[in-house]
Design an enzyme around this catalytic site. Structure first.
Site: not given
Ligand code: NBP
Length: 480
Positions: A9, A14, A102, A128-129, A182, A185-186, A189, A452
């Site tokens: 991902g 990622g 998340n 987080s971050g 986590k 934490h949120n 927040e 009760h």
């Molecule tokens: P997204 O939450 O927007 O997810 C996009 C990714 O998921 C892409 O790599 C996409 O691949 C992949 N994906 C999906 Br959608 N369906 C899939 C499937 N069936 N098989 C394989 N891959 C699949 O990405 P993000 O914003 O980078 O967040 C990633 C995780 O981190 C989430 O769970 C998010 O809640 C968590 N998170 C985010 C933050 C933040 O600040 N954004 C902070 C902390 C945690 P593709 O490119 O092929 O569509």
């Protein structure tokens, strides 16, 4: 195989985490994304990084040393399940699958069990971050089996934020413990942000200061006991001028707060556990209220104090009172959050070191703050502390803030300025302090309409008053 760790991902989180991993001595990072373009882009844009790109799950597995260790960073829910299934098809027993998304902790508990039954190790990890944290050093909250921690611990320690010389990562507990922490934490927040917003609103309406002037107030606060990332960015946001209109940005942004649901999870879970997290709940509800535009539109004419009728005589003194009220309410919000973690640990059988949690939140994450050192001190002195805010340091701080806190809540109510988080925190505090609560009356009411039963202060047993007969009291079996 060349890689010691892999990332599946490669969206913003990622790819940043993969770059962070690759930047640390000794790591070679296998990277895979469902759509090839993201993998190609990442590798092309970062020739300096030791990446091993893979274009199928088979290639990904083949490029990893054993035990294979892979962090999944995809959308929470179905996509995470799909990736876990694909990895289990190509991995071998003993390999380690980490979900860094998340995810809801109950999903993590379910997945951990299913993955373990097939012989793999599963780790649910809170990250987080945001984007910057993922790249430069996040706060990491991994939960999973001890066996996985042996391989994973050193890798995570190498990429986490560092606070006071310590990496912001700890093995939180088993299965869903990391994602649970986590989630809380949120929730904290949300409460912290709402409290800051209420402080800003009171100062603006009470003193007539401009957002830029209030930015100076927050910058000043950030040099004292309130020092934190959220106070720091509040000053930045308030200082921002809109290029198009020349207005303060905060005045041109629509006043409807969004939410991605983790605050709501924290409150729903707290309701199930019977833990009063009123600060987090009010913060979550305040966002909901703000976004019900149609209800706000029809409610503007409701009777109450005029919006511009409130001014304070001594702006500096008022600002100091608001600061104290904010600090006291913040102590309550964190105390409630840690209470939820304690209750969650008891319910789900996790051993969670609350002091360690406060220490890993000191860097990398959104709620990072000086204040977390005081929480760490409190748990170091008394690991089983039943109510965080009863630790000596906080008792002293609450004593200092007391009068100002009450004045501010009363002032806000009299002026018609909503302060749900300030006032609910104070009500919680007074509820905890009270020697007697009107809960006794509620027990009487419950016994009246539903038999009760109730307990007495002067003898053991369970009792019921025969309300519809002669109103004598009988001893009852507590069957309700
Ligand atoms: P997204 O939450 O927007 O997810 C996009 C990714 O998921 C892409 O790599 C996409 O691949 C992949 N994906 C999906 Br959608 N369906 C899939 C499937 N069936 N098989 C394989 N891959 C699949 O990405 P993000 O914003 O980078 O967040 C990633 C995780 O981190 C989430 O769970 C998010 O809640 C968590 N998170 C985010 C933050 C933040 O600040 N954004 C902070 C902390 C945690 P593709 O490119 O092929 O569509």
């Amino acid at each position: 195989p060349a890689a010691n760790i892999g990332v599946v991902g490669l969206a913003v989180m990622g790819s940043n985490l993969a770059r962070n991993l690759a930047s640390r001595e000794g790591n070679t990072v296998a990277v895979y994304n469902r759509s090839r373009s993201k993998t190609d882009e990442l590798v092309a844009e970062h020739p300096e990084a030791e990446f091993v790109p893979a274009f199928s799950y088979e290639e990904f597995a083949a490029s990893l040393q054993k035990p294979r260790t892979a962090i999944i960073m995809v959308k929470a829910g179905g996509p995470t399940d799909a990736v876990i299934d694909s990895l289990m098809d190509v991995f071998e027993p003993g390999d380690i699958i980490i979900d860094g998304g998340n995810s809801l902790f109950t999903d993590t508990i379910r997945r951990e069990k299913a993955v373990r039954e097939r012989g793999f190790n599963f780790v649910g990890m809170g990250v987080s971050g945001g984007e910057e944290g993922a790249l430069l050093g996040p706060s990491l909250m991994p939960g999973g089996p001890d066996e996985a921690w042996v391989t994973l611990g050193p890798i995570l320690r190498s990429i986490a934020a560092v606070a006071e010389g310590e990496p912001c990562v700890t093995h939180v507990g088993h299965d869903g413990a990391g994602h649970f922490v986590k989630m809380v934490h949120n929730g904290i927040e949300y409460a912290d942000m709402q409290l800051i917003a209420e402080a800003y609103d009171l100062i603006r309406r009470g003193t007539g200061k401009s957002p830029a002037e209030i930015a100076d107030v927050f910058a000043e606060w950030n040099r004292g006991e309130l020092e934190s990332y959220l106070i720091e960015i509040t000053a930045e946001v308030l200082r921002q001028t809109d290029a198009a209109t020349g207005q303060p940005l905060v005045d041109v942004v629509v006043d409807e707060a969004g939410a991605k649901g983790t605050g709501a999870w924290t409150v729903q879970t707290a309701l199930d556990l019977g833990v009063p997290v009123s600060g987090i709940a009010e913060a979550t509800f305040a966002r909901s209220l703000s976004s019900h535009r149609e209800q706000r539109d029809v409610s503007g004419g409701l009777p109450g104090p005029a919006e511009d009728a409130f001014t304070v005589a001594d702006a500096d003194a008022f600002i100091e009172q608001v600061r104290l009220a904010l600090y006291a309410s913040k102590i309550v919000a964190y105390s409630q959050g840690f209470d939820e973690i304690r209750a969650g640990a008891a319910q789900y059988g996790w051993t969670i070191d609350l002091g360690a949690i406060s220490r890993i939140w000191r860097g990398g994450c959104i709620i990072r703050a000086q204040f977390l050192n005081r929480i760490a001190d409190a748990y170091a002195a008394e690991p089983e502390l039943p109510v965080l805010l009863t630790a000596p340091y906080f008792v002293e701080a609450l004593g200092r803030a007391q009068d100002a806190w009450r004045d501010i809540v009363a002032t806000a109510a009299a002026a018609g300025i909503p302060s749900p988080a300030f006032s609910s925190s104070l009500a919680y505090y007074d509820g905890l302090r009270a020697r007697r609560l009107p809960a006794a009356l509620i027990q009487g009411q419950r016994d009246f309409f539903g038999a009760h039963t109730y307990k007495r202060i002067d003898k053991p047993g369970t009792f019921h008053t025969l309300w519809s007969a002669d109103r004598t009291e009988v001893e009852a079996e507590d069957t309700h």
